[in-house]
Design an enzyme around this catalytic site. Structure first.
Site, PDB file in Angstrom:
ATOM      1  N   SER A 152       0.870  -1.186   0.000  1.00 40.88           N
ATOM      2  CA  SER A 152       0.000   0.000   0.000  1.00 40.88           C
ATOM      3  C   SER A 152       0.898   1.224   0.000  1.00 40.88           C
ATOM      4  CB  SER A 152      -0.850   0.006   1.276  1.00 40.88           C
ATOM      5  OG  SER A 152      -1.362   1.304   1.534  1.00 40.88           O
ATOM      6  N   TYR A 165      -2.472  -1.135  10.372  1.00 36.83           N
ATOM      7  CA  TYR A 165      -2.399  -1.309   8.917  1.00 36.83           C
ATOM      8  C   TYR A 165      -1.084  -0.744   8.364  1.00 36.83           C
ATOM      9  CZ  TYR A 165      -3.930  -1.120   4.020  1.00 36.83           C
ATOM     10  OH  TYR A 165      -4.031  -1.281   2.657  1.00 36.83           O
TER      11      TYR A 165
END
Ligand code: BGC
Length: 266
Positions: A152, A165
């Protein structure tokens, strides 16, 4: 540049929806036999497998929780049982459990790290063992195997309210680079993809309406990404067209990681 993945077998984790689903479709369209892994959502994974087969391709859906070692071992064994080999792993499964750090439970920390980071390690380890055993399959691919870690932009951009995350994706970056350094001599290519904001069914809330408009301010290229933007890159990194690309992360983010808030400031 023509890409064919004919005679290759690809396993995509977390492929019942979103980016994984798109990647599995694109790999099948490029000629690979595809294993569509899902955790809870069997039906969309099986529907995708049926569709690929109806279009003349090869695919099966296999349920497994990538954070569970036994599940992962079974997933890779069933892949070999079905197709006899493995050439491409797309370690894609990931989830978010968002909370301010002060409120984040250990369970939600562990679950996100377990799926997003440990799950990618367990799958990569299983794939590496297969790639090492089989070596380069002459006439099929120049590499003995390819691993693509789905990361990401938050492997680079800190993300308040999402510390589990962001930490997992920062970990994925080092997982990917360290594995690449460790195994490239065996002609195994390990790379990563760092998507930015991609429109999928599960992030409708953040990509549409006012939230979508606010999100666009963070994207210099001025549009939210589509699953195909990432899926095309998966096919490229899985193919010999990228044979000299080793240990790299491809940012697919419309420029989000360029810190556009700094235009005219700072
Ligand atoms: C997250 C998305 C988010 C994007 C940009 C991704 O990794 O999964 O929810 O929109 O990063 O912040």
């Amino acid at each position: 540049m023509q890409i064919s993945l004919a005679r290759q077998v690809a396993l995509v984790t977390g492929a019942s929806s979103g980016i994984g689903h798109g990647a599995a479709r694109a790999l099948a369209a490029a000629g690979a036999a595809v294993v569509i892994n899902y955790n809870r959502q069997a039906e969309p994974a099986e529907a995708l497998a049926r569709r690929i087969v109806a279009d003349g391709g090869q695919a099966i859906a296999i349920g497994a929780d990538v954070s569970n070692e036994e599940d992962v071992e079974r997933l890779f064994q069933q892949t070999l049982d079905a197709f006899g080999t493995l050439d491409i792993l797309v370690a894609n499964s990931g989830l978010q459990k968002d909370a301010a750090a002060v409120d984040l439970s250990l369970a939600d920390w562990n679950e996100v790290i377990g799926v997003n980071l440990t799950g990618q390690f367990l799958c990569a380890r299983a794939a590496l063992r297969i790639f090492n055993r089989q070596g380069v399959r002459e006439g099929v691919s120049r590499a003995a195997g390819k691993i693509i870690h789905m990361s990401s932009v938050h492997q680079r951009i800190p993300w308040a309210g999402h510390v589990n995350y962001a930490a997992s994706k920062g970990g994925v970056d080092q997982l990917m680079q360290t594995l690449a350094q460790e195994v490239s001599q065996q002609r195994i290519r390990v790379n990563g993809i760092a998507p930015g904001a991609i429109r999928t069914a599960i992030n409708k809330d953040t990509t549409e309406g006012d939230a979508g408009q606010a999100l666009l301010k963070l994207i210099p290229y001025g549009r939210i990404g589509d699953v195909e933007d990432v899926a095309n890159a998966v096919v490229f990194l899985a193919s010999d067209a990228s044979d000299y690309i080793v240990g790299t992360t491809l940012f697919i983010d419309g420029g989000m990681s360029l810190y556009p808030e700094f235009r005219g400031n700072g």
